[in-house]
Design a protein around this motif. Sequence first.
Motif, mmCIF file in Angstrom:
data_model
loop_
_atom_site.group_PDB
_atom_site.id
_atom_site.type_symbol
_atom_site.label_atom_id
_atom_site.label_comp_id
_atom_site.label_asym_id
_atom_site.label_seq_id
_atom_site.Cartn_x
_atom_site.Cartn_y
_atom_site.Cartn_z
ATOM 1 N N GLY A 54 11.827 1.192 5.509
ATOM 2 C CA GLY A 54 11.475 2.424 4.821
ATOM 3 C C GLY A 54 10.034 2.412 4.348
ATOM 4 N N ASP A 55 9.668 3.485 3.678
ATOM 5 C CA ASP A 55 8.335 3.638 3.112
ATOM 6 C C ASP A 55 8.178 2.645 1.960
ATOM 7 O OD1 ASP A 55 6.637 5.054 0.813
ATOM 8 O OD2 ASP A 55 5.906 5.758 2.766
ATOM 9 N N ALA A 56 7.090 1.908 1.944
ATOM 10 C CA ALA A 56 6.890 0.836 0.963
ATOM 11 C C ALA A 56 6.996 1.341 -0.471
ATOM 12 C CB ALA A 56 5.539 0.162 1.192
ATOM 13 N N ARG A 57 6.468 2.498 -0.740
ATOM 14 C CA ARG A 57 6.507 3.040 -2.102
ATOM 15 C C ARG A 57 7.942 3.164 -2.596
ATOM 16 N NH1 ARG A 57 2.764 7.947 -0.389
ATOM 17 N NH2 ARG A 57 4.353 7.815 1.212
ATOM 18 N N HIS A 58 8.781 3.747 -1.760
ATOM 19 C CA HIS A 58 10.170 3.972 -2.162
ATOM 20 C C HIS A 58 10.979 2.678 -2.117
ATOM 21 C CE1 HIS A 58 8.886 8.047 -0.647
ATOM 22 N NE2 HIS A 58 9.037 8.185 -1.948
ATOM 23 N N VAL A 59 10.728 1.848 -1.120
ATOM 24 C CA VAL A 59 11.451 0.580 -0.998
ATOM 25 C C VAL A 59 11.231 -0.284 -2.236
ATOM 26 C CG1 VAL A 59 11.454 -1.635 0.242
ATOM 27 C CG2 VAL A 59 11.585 0.515 1.516
ATOM 28 N N LEU A 60 9.981 -0.385 -2.691
ATOM 29 C CA LEU A 60 9.690 -1.236 -3.846
ATOM 30 C C LEU A 60 10.287 -0.669 -5.128
ATOM 31 C CD1 LEU A 60 6.028 -2.308 -3.040
ATOM 32 C CD2 LEU A 60 8.133 -3.654 -2.789
ATOM 33 N N CYS A 61 10.188 0.628 -5.326
ATOM 34 C CA CYS A 61 10.779 1.229 -6.528
ATOM 35 C C CYS A 61 12.304 1.096 -6.523
ATOM 36 C CB CYS A 61 10.354 2.689 -6.664
ATOM 37 S SG CYS A 61 8.608 2.870 -7.138
ATOM 38 N N GLU A 62 12.914 1.237 -5.356
ATOM 39 C CA GLU A 62 14.367 1.073 -5.251
ATOM 40 C C GLU A 62 14.768 -0.386 -5.467
ATOM 41 O OE1 GLU A 62 15.329 2.835 -1.457
ATOM 42 O OE2 GLU A 62 14.837 4.842 -2.193
ATOM 43 N N ALA A 63 13.960 -1.330 -4.980
ATOM 44 C CA ALA A 63 14.252 -2.751 -5.195
ATOM 45 C C ALA A 63 14.212 -3.091 -6.679
ATOM 46 C CB ALA A 63 13.265 -3.619 -4.419
ATOM 47 N N ASP A 90 -0.546 2.696 -6.611
ATOM 48 C CA ASP A 90 -0.632 3.844 -7.522
ATOM 49 C C ASP A 90 0.730 4.501 -7.689
ATOM 50 O OD1 ASP A 90 -2.292 5.700 -9.114
ATOM 51 O OD2 ASP A 90 -1.677 7.146 -7.567
ATOM 52 N N TYR A 91 1.436 4.689 -6.594
ATOM 53 C CA TYR A 91 2.762 5.303 -6.652
ATOM 54 C C TYR A 91 3.700 4.452 -7.504
ATOM 55 C CZ TYR A 91 7.188 7.391 -5.282
ATOM 56 O OH TYR A 91 8.414 8.012 -5.303
ATOM 57 N N CYS A 92 3.703 3.144 -7.257
ATOM 58 C CA CYS A 92 4.595 2.243 -7.992
ATOM 59 C C CYS A 92 4.243 2.210 -9.478
ATOM 60 C CB CYS A 92 4.557 0.840 -7.397
ATOM 61 S SG CYS A 92 5.326 0.746 -5.762
ATOM 62 N N ALA A 93 2.953 2.231 -9.785
ATOM 63 C CA ALA A 93 2.532 2.213 -11.183
ATOM 64 C C ALA A 93 3.081 3.428 -11.940
ATOM 65 C CB ALA A 93 1.008 2.179 -11.278
ATOM 66 N N HIS A 94 3.251 4.535 -11.235
ATOM 67 C CA HIS A 94 3.736 5.749 -11.879
ATOM 68 C C HIS A 94 5.247 5.939 -11.788
ATOM 69 C CE1 HIS A 94 -0.561 6.751 -11.563
ATOM 70 N NE2 HIS A 94 -0.321 7.403 -12.676
ATOM 71 N N HIS A 95 5.903 5.301 -10.824
ATOM 72 C CA HIS A 95 7.314 5.589 -10.591
ATOM 73 C C HIS A 95 8.270 4.413 -10.785
ATOM 74 C CE1 HIS A 95 5.257 8.920 -8.540
ATOM 75 N NE2 HIS A 95 6.305 9.617 -8.934
ATOM 76 N N ALA A 96 7.794 3.193 -10.756
ATOM 77 C CA ALA A 96 8.690 2.041 -10.930
ATOM 78 C C ALA A 96 9.133 1.971 -12.387
ATOM 79 C CB ALA A 96 7.985 0.749 -10.523
ATOM 80 N N HIS A 97 10.384 1.629 -12.596
ATOM 81 C CA HIS A 97 10.943 1.546 -13.942
ATOM 82 C C HIS A 97 10.841 0.127 -14.491
ATOM 83 C CE1 HIS A 97 12.437 5.653 -13.927
ATOM 84 N NE2 HIS A 97 12.755 5.447 -12.663
ATOM 85 N N CYS A 98 9.636 -0.410 -14.430
ATOM 86 C CA CYS A 98 9.338 -1.724 -14.991
ATOM 87 C C CYS A 98 7.821 -1.841 -15.083
ATOM 88 C CB CYS A 98 9.911 -2.849 -14.124
ATOM 89 S SG CYS A 98 9.108 -3.043 -12.525
ATOM 90 N N SER A 99 7.368 -2.936 -15.640
ATOM 91 C CA SER A 99 5.919 -3.176 -15.667
ATOM 92 C C SER A 99 5.442 -3.427 -14.244
ATOM 93 C CB SER A 99 5.604 -4.391 -16.527
ATOM 94 O OG SER A 99 5.969 -4.147 -17.862
ATOM 95 N N VAL A 100 4.251 -2.934 -13.936
ATOM 96 C CA VAL A 100 3.678 -3.112 -12.603
ATOM 97 C C VAL A 100 2.335 -3.811 -12.745
ATOM 98 C CG1 VAL A 100 2.828 -1.944 -10.517
ATOM 99 C CG2 VAL A 100 4.824 -1.037 -11.735
ATOM 100 N N LYS A 154 17.476 -1.715 -8.137
ATOM 101 C CA LYS A 154 18.644 -2.468 -7.685
ATOM 102 C C LYS A 154 18.715 -3.855 -8.327
ATOM 103 C CE LYS A 154 19.064 -4.840 -3.744
ATOM 104 N NZ LYS A 154 18.920 -5.174 -2.358
ATOM 105 N N LEU A 155 17.568 -4.503 -8.452
ATOM 106 C CA LEU A 155 17.528 -5.876 -8.963
ATOM 107 C C LEU A 155 17.314 -5.941 -10.477
ATOM 108 C CD1 LEU A 155 15.253 -7.285 -6.129
ATOM 109 C CD2 LEU A 155 17.707 -7.716 -6.418
ATOM 110 N N HIS A 156 17.128 -4.781 -11.100
ATOM 111 C CA HIS A 156 16.845 -4.719 -12.543
ATOM 112 C C HIS A 156 15.636 -5.593 -12.878
ATOM 113 C CE1 HIS A 156 20.628 -2.613 -12.953
ATOM 114 N NE2 HIS A 156 21.228 -3.597 -12.319
ATOM 115 N N ALA A 157 14.600 -5.456 -12.069
ATOM 116 C CA ALA A 157 13.394 -6.275 -12.230
ATOM 117 C C ALA A 157 12.656 -5.900 -13.504
ATOM 118 C CB ALA A 157 12.477 -6.102 -11.024
ATOM 119 N N SER A 158 12.028 -6.899 -14.100
ATOM 120 C CA SER A 158 11.218 -6.639 -15.293
ATOM 121 C C SER A 158 9.746 -6.483 -14.946
ATOM 122 C CB SER A 158 11.408 -7.751 -16.321
ATOM 123 O OG SER A 158 11.093 -8.999 -15.753
#
Length: 166
Positions: free
Chosen positions: A108-117, A146-156, A120-124
């Motif tokens: 998949g698209d890296a932006r979405h794959v990383l945010c979904e990971a 940039d996408y991950c910094a704005h959309h990931a639900h953890c520190s980036v 799923k893994l409850h990463a901090s």
Amino acid sequence: MATTTEEKSVMVVGIEDNQHSFYALEWTLDHFFKNYSPSNSPFKLVVVHAKPTPSSVIGFAAGPAGTVDILPAIEADLKKIAARVVEKAMEICHARNVNDAKVEVVEGDARHVLCEAVEKLHASILVVGCHGYGVIKRTVLGSVSDYCAHHAHCSVMIVKKPKTKS
């Protein structure tokens, strides 16, 4: 006091087939895992490679005629690249005595794959490399960091490779 694997925070490192990603992995290992044995490291490390879909590689410019014929060849190439990325990531981890890292390949698209990971893994924390593109290239190509910094639900953490002096 050593923590068990179940109690450890999860750190996800996103990698792709470029020097910036591998530098980010090396930097992370050197700064977060260097002084720990596997039994007492502060994080459970999960390295994630997003393998593009063949259709995303072809793009819309190719058109439908003849596209079906080249999809198997593109898929084979993408699998080879993913295998090479996984092998190199494991070599880097083993060279720094981090032998319990888990490496995943997700299509998949890296932006979405990383945010979904991360979800799923409850990463901090999520670590990604930075290409150092300017505003125009980032706008045209899209910036995973940039996408991950704005959309990931953890520190980036965005790791930039130092520029070499000529």
